[in-house]
Design a protein around this motif. Structure first.
Motif, PDB file in Angstrom:
ATOM      1  N   LYS A 191     -69.039  14.627 -51.402  1.00 28.90           N
ATOM      2  CA  LYS A 191     -69.134  14.979 -52.814  1.00 28.90           C
ATOM      3  C   LYS A 191     -70.033  13.994 -53.559  1.00 28.90           C
ATOM      4  O   LYS A 191     -70.083  12.807 -53.227  1.00 28.90           O
ATOM      5  CB  LYS A 191     -67.744  14.988 -53.447  1.00 28.90           C
ATOM      6  CG  LYS A 191     -66.767  15.981 -52.812  1.00 28.90           C
ATOM      7  CD  LYS A 191     -67.208  17.396 -53.045  1.00 28.90           C
ATOM      8  CE  LYS A 191     -66.122  18.412 -52.772  1.00 28.90           C
ATOM      9  NZ  LYS A 191     -65.350  18.262 -51.575  1.00 28.90           N
ATOM     10  N   ASP A 192     -70.748  14.506 -54.549  1.00 29.87           N
ATOM     11  CA  ASP A 192     -71.519  13.636 -55.411  1.00 29.87           C
ATOM     12  C   ASP A 192     -70.670  13.199 -56.596  1.00 29.87           C
ATOM     13  O   ASP A 192     -69.448  13.395 -56.612  1.00 29.87           O
ATOM     14  CB  ASP A 192     -72.800  14.340 -55.879  1.00 29.87           C
ATOM     15  CG  ASP A 192     -72.510  15.644 -56.607  1.00 29.87           C
ATOM     16  OD1 ASP A 192     -71.335  15.872 -56.978  1.00 29.87           O
ATOM     17  OD2 ASP A 192     -73.453  16.424 -56.823  1.00 29.87           O
ATOM     18  N   SER A 193     -71.308  12.582 -57.601  1.00 28.91           N
ATOM     19  CA  SER A 193     -70.549  12.073 -58.741  1.00 28.91           C
ATOM     20  C   SER A 193     -69.884  13.175 -59.544  1.00 28.91           C
ATOM     21  O   SER A 193     -68.910  12.932 -60.261  1.00 28.91           O
ATOM     22  CB  SER A 193     -71.479  11.250 -59.653  1.00 28.91           C
ATOM     23  OG  SER A 193     -72.544  12.061 -60.131  1.00 28.91           O
ATOM     24  N   GLU A 194     -70.392  14.385 -59.431  1.00 27.35           N
ATOM     25  CA  GLU A 194     -69.821  15.506 -60.162  1.00 27.35           C
ATOM     26  C   GLU A 194     -68.883  16.347 -59.315  1.00 27.35           C
ATOM     27  O   GLU A 194     -68.455  17.421 -59.725  1.00 27.35           O
ATOM     28  CB  GLU A 194     -70.941  16.396 -60.708  1.00 27.35           C
ATOM     29  CG  GLU A 194     -71.854  15.681 -61.697  1.00 27.35           C
ATOM     30  CD  GLU A 194     -72.958  16.583 -62.203  1.00 27.35           C
ATOM     31  OE1 GLU A 194     -73.041  17.737 -61.725  1.00 27.35           O
ATOM     32  OE2 GLU A 194     -73.731  16.154 -63.071  1.00 27.35           O
ATOM     33  N   GLY A 195     -68.586  15.888 -58.114  1.00 27.38           N
ATOM     34  CA  GLY A 195     -67.651  16.597 -57.256  1.00 27.38           C
ATOM     35  C   GLY A 195     -68.253  17.777 -56.519  1.00 27.38           C
ATOM     36  O   GLY A 195     -67.529  18.645 -56.030  1.00 27.38           O
ATOM     37  N   ARG A 196     -69.593  17.835 -56.391  1.00 28.49           N
ATOM     38  CA  ARG A 196     -70.251  18.944 -55.728  1.00 28.49           C
ATOM     39  C   ARG A 196     -70.751  18.496 -54.361  1.00 28.49           C
ATOM     40  O   ARG A 196     -71.360  17.436 -54.237  1.00 28.49           O
ATOM     41  CB  ARG A 196     -71.427  19.445 -56.576  1.00 28.49           C
ATOM     42  CG  ARG A 196     -70.990  19.948 -57.941  1.00 28.49           C
ATOM     43  CD  ARG A 196     -72.191  20.190 -58.822  1.00 28.49           C
ATOM     44  NE  ARG A 196     -71.807  20.702 -60.148  1.00 28.49           N
ATOM     45  CZ  ARG A 196     -72.649  20.905 -61.140  1.00 28.49           C
ATOM     46  NH1 ARG A 196     -73.928  20.622 -60.986  1.00 28.49           N
ATOM     47  NH2 ARG A 196     -72.224  21.376 -62.296  1.00 28.49           N
ATOM     48  N   ASP A 197     -70.502  19.316 -53.351  1.00 26.49           N
ATOM     49  CA  ASP A 197     -70.905  18.946 -52.006  1.00 26.49           C
ATOM     50  C   ASP A 197     -72.321  19.435 -51.712  1.00 26.49           C
ATOM     51  O   ASP A 197     -72.984  20.043 -52.551  1.00 26.49           O
ATOM     52  CB  ASP A 197     -69.920  19.493 -50.966  1.00 26.49           C
ATOM     53  CG  ASP A 197     -69.795  21.010 -51.030  1.00 26.49           C
ATOM     54  OD1 ASP A 197     -70.627  21.640 -51.712  1.00 26.49           O
ATOM     55  OD2 ASP A 197     -68.886  21.560 -50.397  1.00 26.49           O
ATOM     56  N   TYR A 198     -72.766  19.160 -50.484  1.00 27.02           N
ATOM     57  CA  TYR A 198     -74.148  19.482 -50.115  1.00 27.02           C
ATOM     58  C   TYR A 198     -74.399  20.983 -50.105  1.00 27.02           C
ATOM     59  O   TYR A 198     -75.469  21.448 -50.497  1.00 27.02           O
ATOM     60  CB  TYR A 198     -74.449  18.900 -48.733  1.00 27.02           C
ATOM     61  CG  TYR A 198     -75.811  19.269 -48.204  1.00 27.02           C
ATOM     62  CD1 TYR A 198     -76.957  18.650 -48.690  1.00 27.02           C
ATOM     63  CD2 TYR A 198     -75.954  20.249 -47.225  1.00 27.02           C
ATOM     64  CE1 TYR A 198     -78.210  18.993 -48.226  1.00 27.02           C
ATOM     65  CE2 TYR A 198     -77.213  20.593 -46.753  1.00 27.02           C
ATOM     66  CZ  TYR A 198     -78.323  19.958 -47.249  1.00 27.02           C
ATOM     67  OH  TYR A 198     -79.561  20.297 -46.784  1.00 27.02           O
ATOM     68  N   LEU A 199     -73.430  21.769 -49.646  1.00 28.33           N
ATOM     69  CA  LEU A 199     -73.615  23.211 -49.599  1.00 28.33           C
ATOM     70  C   LEU A 199     -73.803  23.792 -50.991  1.00 28.33           C
ATOM     71  O   LEU A 199     -74.572  24.739 -51.186  1.00 28.33           O
ATOM     72  CB  LEU A 199     -72.410  23.864 -48.913  1.00 28.33           C
ATOM     73  CG  LEU A 199     -72.267  23.605 -47.410  1.00 28.33           C
ATOM     74  CD1 LEU A 199     -71.002  24.248 -46.883  1.00 28.33           C
ATOM     75  CD2 LEU A 199     -73.477  24.122 -46.658  1.00 28.33           C
ATOM     76  N   TYR A 200     -73.131  23.219 -51.982  1.00 26.43           N
ATOM     77  CA  TYR A 200     -73.314  23.687 -53.359  1.00 26.43           C
ATOM     78  C   TYR A 200     -74.735  23.404 -53.830  1.00 26.43           C
ATOM     79  O   TYR A 200     -75.401  24.266 -54.408  1.00 26.43           O
ATOM     80  CB  TYR A 200     -72.302  23.002 -54.269  1.00 26.43           C
ATOM     81  CG  TYR A 200     -72.431  23.387 -55.724  1.00 26.43           C
ATOM     82  CD1 TYR A 200     -71.766  24.486 -56.231  1.00 26.43           C
ATOM     83  CD2 TYR A 200     -73.248  22.653 -56.588  1.00 26.43           C
ATOM     84  CE1 TYR A 200     -71.895  24.848 -57.559  1.00 26.43           C
ATOM     85  CE2 TYR A 200     -73.384  23.001 -57.911  1.00 26.43           C
ATOM     86  CZ  TYR A 200     -72.699  24.104 -58.400  1.00 26.43           C
ATOM     87  OH  TYR A 200     -72.840  24.463 -59.715  1.00 26.43           O
TER      88      TYR A 200
END
Length: 397
Positions: A69-78
């Motif tokens: 997850k990034d800082s905004e809680g979104r993973d690579y697939l997103y």
């Protein structure tokens, strides 16, 4: 199994049917719970944890970065789905762009395996063999436009990104431009009016931005000059009579206007990225009637207009170079051009081809004149017949 401590008053509240000896062993004893397990069992049955608890989170692998997850809680697939162009076919096996599992070391950490495939949209002109004549006025306008746009950062003046070459049909607008590309060593990206419409809304606008970025990659990666050329733009964007304006027409017009205003920042996704900074790429558009185009698109700050109508001298020089290998003198060419005034350049090319249809023998002035009169009769027949009016009259009845 879970351990539960029983209070000291617990035996007194049990029914008398339970022997007290059972309770004298210990004040705490194990009680089985159907939904719980001991820590050892959880650890030993890790492979079946998703079966026991199907609603729990399922991970692809403990070492995979796909679910990081990034800082905004979104993973690579997103992020991969949100950036439309971030696919293997668009970036190749490049480390840092796709997952390291797929980049590997076999082809190198930064191998771009599909670069040649993506560059097929560019055009080379090896097929243009022989000597051709380019009208000096035409060459000056096209070359000056290309050079000015590549030097735009050094000039303290507003330079239009688009050069609109318009004029009568068959006057050699596209062909002479390609000859200039060949002479200057330019590798252009060429589009046609047929690509300015699609059954999907937004696709033509995105295609223009992709082609523009491809031309920028030619400059950056190959060290060659490039250019985006759109042939017959009025056929795709022009409004004739009661023709309907589509969503794609509006998006394409808006895309070209945006490129003219921001030629070095072009995005094909939803978010701006560092890779959206591109080189300034000149655009050349050809057409017959630019009055059918959206007026803000062709205003002076965005498009420089150039009306191309070859003079008598231009036609003679171009046709003479065309017939020179057939042994036709310049005086004979002047005679042929004077016999058929007000004809486009493609007329003389068709005239030469018509004589070869009849015989493979050497060209003669009489054969050229005979073919020219035959072409004139065909033109007059088309003009006088106008079968479309007859069809429309029958439909009205």
């Amino acid at each position: 199994m879970a351990l539960v401590r029983v209070p000291s008053s617990f035996p007194s509240i049990l029914p008398s049917v339970f022997p007290k000896q059972l309770l004298s062993v210990s004040s705490s004893f194990p009680i089985s719970c159907s939904s719980k397990s001991t820590p050892n069992q959880v650890k030993n049955n890790d492979d079946n944890s998703n079966i026991d608890n199907p609603k729990g989170p399922k991970r692809l692998s403990e070492q995979s970065s796909w679910e990081a997850k990034d800082s905004e809680g979104r993973d690579y697939l997103y992020r991969l789905g949100k950036e439309a162009d971030n696919m293997n076919i668009a970036v190749g096996a490049r480390a840092g762009v796709i997952d390291d599992l797929f980049a590997g070391d076999f082809l190198g950490r930064d191998s771009d395996i599909v670069f040649d495939y993506r560059q097929k949209v560019t055009r080379s002109f090896e097929y243009l063999q022989g000597d051709y004549c380019i009208a000096p006025a035409f060459m000056d306008k096209v070359v000056c436009h290309i050079v000015k746009n590549y030097l735009a950062s050094l000039l303290n003046v507003k330079i239009p990104l688009i050069l609109g070459i318009w004029g009568g049909k068959g006057q050699g607008k596209s062909f002479q431009t390609e000859l200039i590309f060949q002479a200057m060593g330019i590798e252009p990206v060429i589009m046609s009016a047929g690509e300015l419409e699609s059954e999907r809304a937004g696709e033509p606008g995105k295609l223009i931005r992709e082609r523009y970025r491809t031309a920028s990659q030619v400059v950056q990666n190959q060290g060659k000059m490039s250019c985006l050329m759109i042939n017959d733009i009025d056929a795709g964007l022009g409004r004739f009579g009661n023709t309907q304006m589509t969503v794609n027409n509006q998006i394409v017009v808006g895309t070209l206007m945006n490129l003219s205003d921001n030629p070095t920042r072009v995005s094909i996704g939803q978010d701006w990225r560092e890779s959206d900074i591109t080189n300034r790429i000149p655009i050349i558009a050809t057409g017959n009637d630019f009055s059918t185009l959206y007026a803000p698109l062709i205003r002076d700050g965005r498009m420089e207009k150039f009306y191309w109508q070859p003079t008598h001298e231009d036609i003679v020089n171009i046709v003479h170079r065309m017939y020179e290998k057939d042994g036709i003198s310049k005086d004979d060419v002047v005679n042929i051009v004077d016999k058929f005034p007000n004809q486009a350049l493609d007329f003389y090319g068709a005239l030469r081809s018509r004589t070869y249809d009849r015989s493979i023998a050497k060209q003669t002035v009489d054969a050229l004149l005979e073919s020219g009169y035959s072409l004139l009769r065909e033109q007059q027949l088309i003009t006088e017949t106008k079968l479309s009016k007859e069809y429309m009259k029958n439909m009205d009845d």
